[in-house]
Every structure is written in structure tokens, then in C-alpha cells.
Design a protein around this motif. Structure first.
Motif, PDB file in Angstrom:
ATOM      1  N   ALA A  61       0.807  -1.216   0.000  1.00  0.00           N
ATOM      2  CA  ALA A  61       0.000   0.000   0.000  1.00  0.00           C
ATOM      3  C   ALA A  61       0.840   1.267   0.000  1.00  0.00           C
ATOM      4  O   ALA A  61       0.551   2.219  -0.734  1.00  0.00           O
ATOM      5  CB  ALA A  61      -0.948  -0.005   1.196  1.00  0.00           C
ATOM      6  N   HIS A  62       1.887   1.294   0.835  1.00  0.00           N
ATOM      7  CA  HIS A  62       2.582   2.560   1.068  1.00  0.00           C
ATOM      8  C   HIS A  62       3.981   2.633   0.483  1.00  0.00           C
ATOM      9  O   HIS A  62       4.527   3.737   0.356  1.00  0.00           O
ATOM     10  CB  HIS A  62       2.658   2.817   2.574  1.00  0.00           C
ATOM     11  N   VAL A 383       6.096  -0.719   9.693  1.00  0.00           N
ATOM     12  CA  VAL A 383       7.180  -0.275   8.814  1.00  0.00           C
ATOM     13  C   VAL A 383       7.397   1.231   8.976  1.00  0.00           C
ATOM     14  O   VAL A 383       8.534   1.703   9.083  1.00  0.00           O
ATOM     15  CB  VAL A 383       6.877  -0.636   7.347  1.00  0.00           C
ATOM     16  N   GLU A 384       6.311   1.981   9.013  1.00  0.00           N
ATOM     17  CA  GLU A 384       6.439   3.419   9.242  1.00  0.00           C
ATOM     18  C   GLU A 384       7.070   3.693  10.605  1.00  0.00           C
ATOM     19  O   GLU A 384       7.913   4.577  10.750  1.00  0.00           O
ATOM     20  CB  GLU A 384       5.072   4.094   9.150  1.00  0.00           C
ATOM     21  N   TYR A 389      12.119   5.543  13.963  1.00  0.00           N
ATOM     22  CA  TYR A 389      13.204   5.387  14.935  1.00  0.00           C
ATOM     23  C   TYR A 389      14.582   5.508  14.295  1.00  0.00           C
ATOM     24  O   TYR A 389      15.563   5.825  14.970  1.00  0.00           O
ATOM     25  CB  TYR A 389      13.094   4.015  15.624  1.00  0.00           C
ATOM     26  N   GLY A 390      14.679   5.245  13.006  1.00  0.00           N
ATOM     27  CA  GLY A 390      15.979   5.307  12.366  1.00  0.00           C
ATOM     28  C   GLY A 390      16.826   4.081  12.703  1.00  0.00           C
ATOM     29  O   GLY A 390      16.398   3.158  13.405  1.00  0.00           O
ATOM     30  N   SER A 402       7.881  -0.133  21.334  1.00  0.00           N
ATOM     31  CA  SER A 402       6.790   0.381  20.497  1.00  0.00           C
ATOM     32  C   SER A 402       6.037   1.549  21.125  1.00  0.00           C
ATOM     33  O   SER A 402       4.815   1.599  21.149  1.00  0.00           O
ATOM     34  CB  SER A 402       5.796  -0.749  20.155  1.00  0.00           C
ATOM     35  N   GLY A 403       6.816   2.522  21.616  1.00  0.00           N
ATOM     36  CA  GLY A 403       6.197   3.704  22.197  1.00  0.00           C
ATOM     37  C   GLY A 403       5.430   4.538  21.200  1.00  0.00           C
ATOM     38  O   GLY A 403       4.505   5.270  21.575  1.00  0.00           O
ATOM     39  N   LEU A 404       5.767   4.445  19.905  1.00  0.00           N
ATOM     40  CA  LEU A 404       5.098   5.252  18.880  1.00  0.00           C
ATOM     41  C   LEU A 404       4.120   4.437  18.038  1.00  0.00           C
ATOM     42  O   LEU A 404       3.759   4.837  16.935  1.00  0.00           O
ATOM     43  CB  LEU A 404       6.146   5.921  17.983  1.00  0.00           C
TER      44      LEU A 404
END
Length: 567
Positions: A61-62, A383-384, A389-390, A402-404
């Protein structure tokens, strides 16, 4: 049908084009729908069943642009003001899907109505220096029956729980779907703060409806096609149009020119590139007996008009988005946001004229301030998250924590964006797409009103997040505020507006000098060309635009066909 024989050619198969096709074919008219993108939505031969090409696949999709467009083939450019030169960036700018079904395919299907005030903002609130605040040339009452028709067509699940909603004469077609558990928690905290959360109206089946299955709460709504066709916008309208036998959809057909008669005052057809033929797409021509409808979206519609020299001086101007304010809460435990519909709860309070907002406006030297609808939601894209996080030694630990994503909850305000003549879409002077046509260029900077409303929203929502149990809360915006560092990567949303709510580039009005289309959505200079997408919006309001653009398209097509109003 033949290439030279249909009543109406519709450019674009998204919510506006699909609605027009449904109304006109029901009235006995023949239509051909030209869609630039590929077809992943529904079979184009009887019984027109969903193709079910979609899956919970973030890469497809992205990253592989399944729904299109590919920014390498169809680049867009962006700058804040003319002082930035020709452009600041080239690539992906506000891309909506280029596929059969258009933007409706990827949307998470929040379908609120506008309120009465949204149609006469100038009369209700007054002018603001530096902005072109105008009243619409119609009222909520003129659209109310068309709102109901669009809700039935798409299949909207909801309930009358919003104390600020405009009156309605028809019930929601379906009850609301399941609540996201964390949305119940954030709504309770919002209510303790004096806000008024309610269950979001969504175009997602809460029960089997219109021959399509109910939502299975897979979590892949926003940015994805629905694997089980539970999202009705716009597959339902396209199916009904096709079932009449009077509609043909031509995917991979890139409209390049509106053909006019010898006097230049009436459209007779459309020329397009047939992208199904490789490598050199031939030019083909269709002839329309009655009208041409532009429903390509508020980015591509002005781009086509500008290439053709149609619509007058206001084409592309008064571009608006929604100024997005994201208040993030980081919780100790997973919030469950990766399952369910993307958003099940909203609140509208920051759009309402209250003593608190009057005080905010007065402190900023503004006559008034309006925020926008606020969505209670989360994120579901690993994936995003990984790219946020880089790289480095802490990457794996960040993904596990997985804080974000898993531990994040977000209030997203779709803030009212005031129209300004300098904010516009025009043709880039040198960047071209893969077929040699000028790329569309965005010139956009927010008005101070948006910044004031955003700052206030951040303060309010951070307190709500902490009360809901967040360990920490902070606010970001799109586009980012302050000085722009062209080399910074800290904001994953980028420098251009991330909003896919694009509006206002072919405004409706009563004065041909300051508008592009009439109240009936006809071009002033070629009156059998209609615009039936969010280009015609006079103001951005603070609500998701899809249902309103569909209601406007339903009204315009009803007037065009002479059918009974509100059918």
C-alpha cells in the motif's frame, strides 16, 4: 456506447464521480467514467463483484504504491511562498489514490456532515485580516436531503449523539460499529474536561448491508483498501451505476484535454491517454452529448483546468487543507489501536463559539478562532514506525517497546484552514510527469489563525491525555510550525502538509470574477462542464470533506438531470 456516444463523460471515479454516475444512470443517462489509475476495486462486468485485491499489506500500500500514484512517475512540488523560489521539494505531496474508487478507497471513512454555520461563516463570525472568508452560495438546508441520499448510498453507521450536529430528517442507515476500547477511555477523560465526545459516523458496515459484509475490525482502514469490501465509499455507488447498463468505467485513462466547440463555450468531449497500451500511450477522444464532469479531486481538477486555460483567474487559488494538530499520549501498556476501525470517537468542541475560545482569540488579537473535529485514534503501521526510529543500536529495543505505535494514542484535530489567495495549486515551470505534462505545484503557508487554534488545542488535549493515564503527552503539527530546516528529519510527516483533505481550488460562488463555478457547480465560461469534487468548497470547515463533496455532487447531478430533488 461508442467512443463518440455517451451523455456525460466523468473524469475521476472517487466519491464525487461515483455519486454523479449513480444519479445520472438512475435518471436514464449514459456515462463513461475515465479513471487515470488501475482497477483493484470491482469487476467491470456483471455482476460487478468486489475484486478483493486488497490485503493488510503496508509494503504494497505505502511503499509499492498499489493504489497509486507513484511519485516518481507523477511528481508534485511544494513551496511555502513565492520567496522560496520555484520549489522546496519534489515528490509526494498530498497524494490521494489514483485508482478506481479514488480517495474513497484509502480513507478510513469518517463521514460527518457540516453544520449550518459552516456554510455562512462570514455572516456568522465576520472577516479576518489576511484571509478570504466568504459565505457559501447555498445553505445547509439546500443540502440536507442530499446528505441523506449520500449516507444511504455509501452506507453510514452512526447515531445521534453529537450535541452540536445539524438537524437531520433521516436516520443513519446503520447503527455504530464496535467501540475501540481505548477510545472509550479517552472519551471519558474528554468528558471530564467538559468536552462532548460522540461515536463517529463512518462509511463502514457495522452489520451486513447492501450486499456487503460487516467490518471485521482488522485495523487496516486508513491508507488501505478494505479486504472484505465493508467500506461502501465509493464501491456501492459504482456498482449501482454499472448495474443499470448505462455506465462504463475505463481505468488507466489519463484525461489531458477538454474538447470545446468552435465558439469555445461548450464542451463536446475529452481527449485522454490510453495507459493500457505500452510503451506509448495513444491519445483517444470521447464525445459527450450533454456534459463533462470533473471529479478528479482538488489537486488534479485545477491542474487540468490550468492546462486547458479554463475557469478564469481564480482556478487553483484559495487552496485549503485541514491544519492538523496531533497530540500524542504514550501509555505504559499497549492501547490496542492496531485493531478496529481507525477512529470510533470524535469531539467538536473546539469549533464551537464559546467564551473560552473567544478569550483565546482576543488574546491573540483575532476576532474569532475555530479549531476542528478531533479524532480519537492510534497507529497500525510497523514499517512506518521502524523508519521513525531510524537505524542504530537502539532500533530493535525501540521496536519492541513500540512507544510510537502499540503504546501510543492520538488526538488529531482537523483544524479549520482559512482560505488565502496566495495559497494555490499551479503548474510547475519545469517539473514534468512521465507523460510530459507539467506537474502540479503547491504554494501553501497557514494563516496565523490556524497556529493560534492549534496551540490552544495542544494545551487542552495534552491535559486530557494525562488524565486518561498517559505517562507523557506532546503535540506536533502538519505542516510543522516555526523555521523550516530543509535538512531535518525529525518530523516524519515532512515539510508539506500531510493532510489528504484538499479543498477550495475551484470555488463556487455568485461572482465569476472571484469564483470558478456557479452555485450549480458549472464553469462560468463553459457551462456544460461541472466540477463535482472538493475543489468547489468555499471554506474548509473543520470536518472531513467526503460526505459534503458527495452531497454537493448528488445535488449538482440531480439538478443536471432534472431528477426529483433528494432522490
Amino acid at each position: 456506447m461508442t467512443d463518440a456516444d455517451c451523455d456525460v463523460i466523468i473524469i475521476g471515479s472517487g466519491p464525487g464521480g461515483a455519486t454523479v454516475a449513480e444519479v445520472l444512470t438512475a435518471a436514464g443517462w449514459s456515462v463513461i467514467v475515465l479513471e487515470k489509475g488501475r482497477n483493484h476495486l470491482l469487476a467491470l462486468d456483471a455482476p460487478f463483484e468486489p475484486l478483493k485485491h486488497f490485503a493488510n499489506d503496508e509494503i504494497a500500500a505505502h511503499r509499492r504504491h498499489l493504489l497509486g500514484p507513484d511519485p516518481l512517475l507523477e511528481p508534485r512540488t511544494y513551496r511555502r511562498t513565492e520567496a522560496d523560489g520555484d520549489r522546496l521539494m519534489t515528490g509526494e505531496v498530498n497524494n490521494l489514490p489514483s485508482t478506481v474508487g479514488g480517495g474513497g478507497v484509502h480513507a478510513d471513512a469518517k463521514l460527518p456532515r457540516f453544520r449550518e454555520e459552516d456554510f455562512h461563516l462570514l455572516s456568522e463570525r465576520g472577516p479576518i485580516d489576511g484571509a478570504e472568508v466568504l459565505d457559501w452560495p447555498l445553505e445547509y438546508a439546500d443540502l440536507e436531503l442530499h446528505y441523506g441520499a449520500a449516507e444511504r448510498s455509501f452506507g453510514v453507521a452512526g447515531e445521534e449523539g453529537n450535541p452540536f450536529a445539524a438537524p437531520r430528517t433521516t436516520p443513519f442507515p446503520m447503527p455504530p460499529g464496535d467501540d475501540m476500547p481505548m477510545a472509550v477511555v479517552s472519551s471519558a477523560a474528554a468528558a471530564r474536561a467538559g468536552l462532548h465526545p460522540y461515536r463517529a459516523p463512518t462509511g463502514v458496515n457495522s452489520i451486513p448491508f447492501d450486499g456487503r459484509d460487516a467490518c471485521v475490525d482488522c485495523g487496516f482502514c486508513g491508507g488501505y483498501g478494505c479486504p472484505v469490501a465493508a467500506k461502501g465509499d465509493p464501491i456501492a455507488a459504482l456498482q449501482r451505476a454499472l448495474q443499470t447498463g448505462r455506465c462504463e468505467i475505463r481505468p488507466e485513462s489519463y484525461a489531458t484535454e477538454i474538447v470545446l466547440d468552435a465558439a469555445g463555450t461548450r464542451a463536446t468531449g475529452v481527449r485522454y491517454l490510453d495507459l493500457t497500451v505500452h510503451p506509448d500511450a495513444p491519445v483517444r477522444e470521447l464525445r459527450a452529448g450533454r456534459a463533462v464532469v470533473l471529479a478528479a479531486g482538488a489537486f488534479e481538477t485545477p491542474r487540468l483546468l490550468l492546462r486547458n486555460g479554463l475557469g478564469g483567474d481564480a482556478v487553483g487559488r484559495y487552496l485549503t487543507y485541514h491544519y492538523q494538530t496531533f497530540t500524542l499520549g504514550i501509555f505504559a501498556d499497549p492501547v490496542g489501536g492496531e485493531r478496529g476501525r481507525d477512529v470510533t470517537h470524535l469531539h467538536d468542541d473546539l469549533m464551537i463559539d464559546t467564551p473560552e475560545l473567544r478569550a483565546v482569540a482576543a488574546a491573540a488579537g483575532l476576532p474569532w478562532v475555530r479549531g476542528g473535529v478531533v479524532e480519537h485514534g492510534s497507529a497500525n503501521a510497523p514499517v512506518e514506525e521502524a523508519t521513525t526510529y531510524g537505524s542504530g543500536p537502539g532500533h530493535t529495543a525501540s521496536m519492541v517497546d513500540s512507544g510510537l505505535r502499540k503504546r501510543m494514542w492520538v488526538f488529531t484535530m482537523q483544524g479549520e484552514d482559512l482560505a488565502q489567495a496566495a495559497n494555490r495549486i499551479d503548474l510547475d515551470p519545469s517539473v514534468r510527469d512521465a507523460w510530459g505534462l507539467p506537474a502540479g505545484r503547491v504554494t501553501y503557508a497557514p494563516h496565523r489563525h490556524e497556529l493560534v487554534a492549534s496551540a490552544h488545542a495542544g494545551t487542552v488535549h495534552e491535559a486530557v491525555m494525562l488524565d486518561a493515564g498517559a505517562q507523557a503527552s506532546f503535540t506536533a503539527t502538519s505542516p510543522p510550525q516555526g523555521e523550516l530546516d530543509l535538512h531535518a528529519v525529525a518530523n516524519p510527516l515532512g515539510m508539506a502538509p500531510a493532510s489528504r483533505h484538499v479543498m477550495g481550488t475551484a470555488r463556487m460562488g455568485t461572482d465569476p470574477r472571484t469564483s470558478v463555478v456557479s452555485p450549480e457547480q458549472r464553469l462560468w465560461d463553459v457551462d456544460n462542464v461541472l466540477v463535482c469534487d472538493s475543489s468547489v468548497f468555499v471554506t474548509a470547515a473543520g470536518y472531513n470533506p467526503t460526505l459534503t463533496l458527495a452531497a454537493l455532487a448528488h445535488r449538482a447531478a440531480t439538478l443536471l438531470s432534472g431528477a426529483e430533488r433528494g432522490r
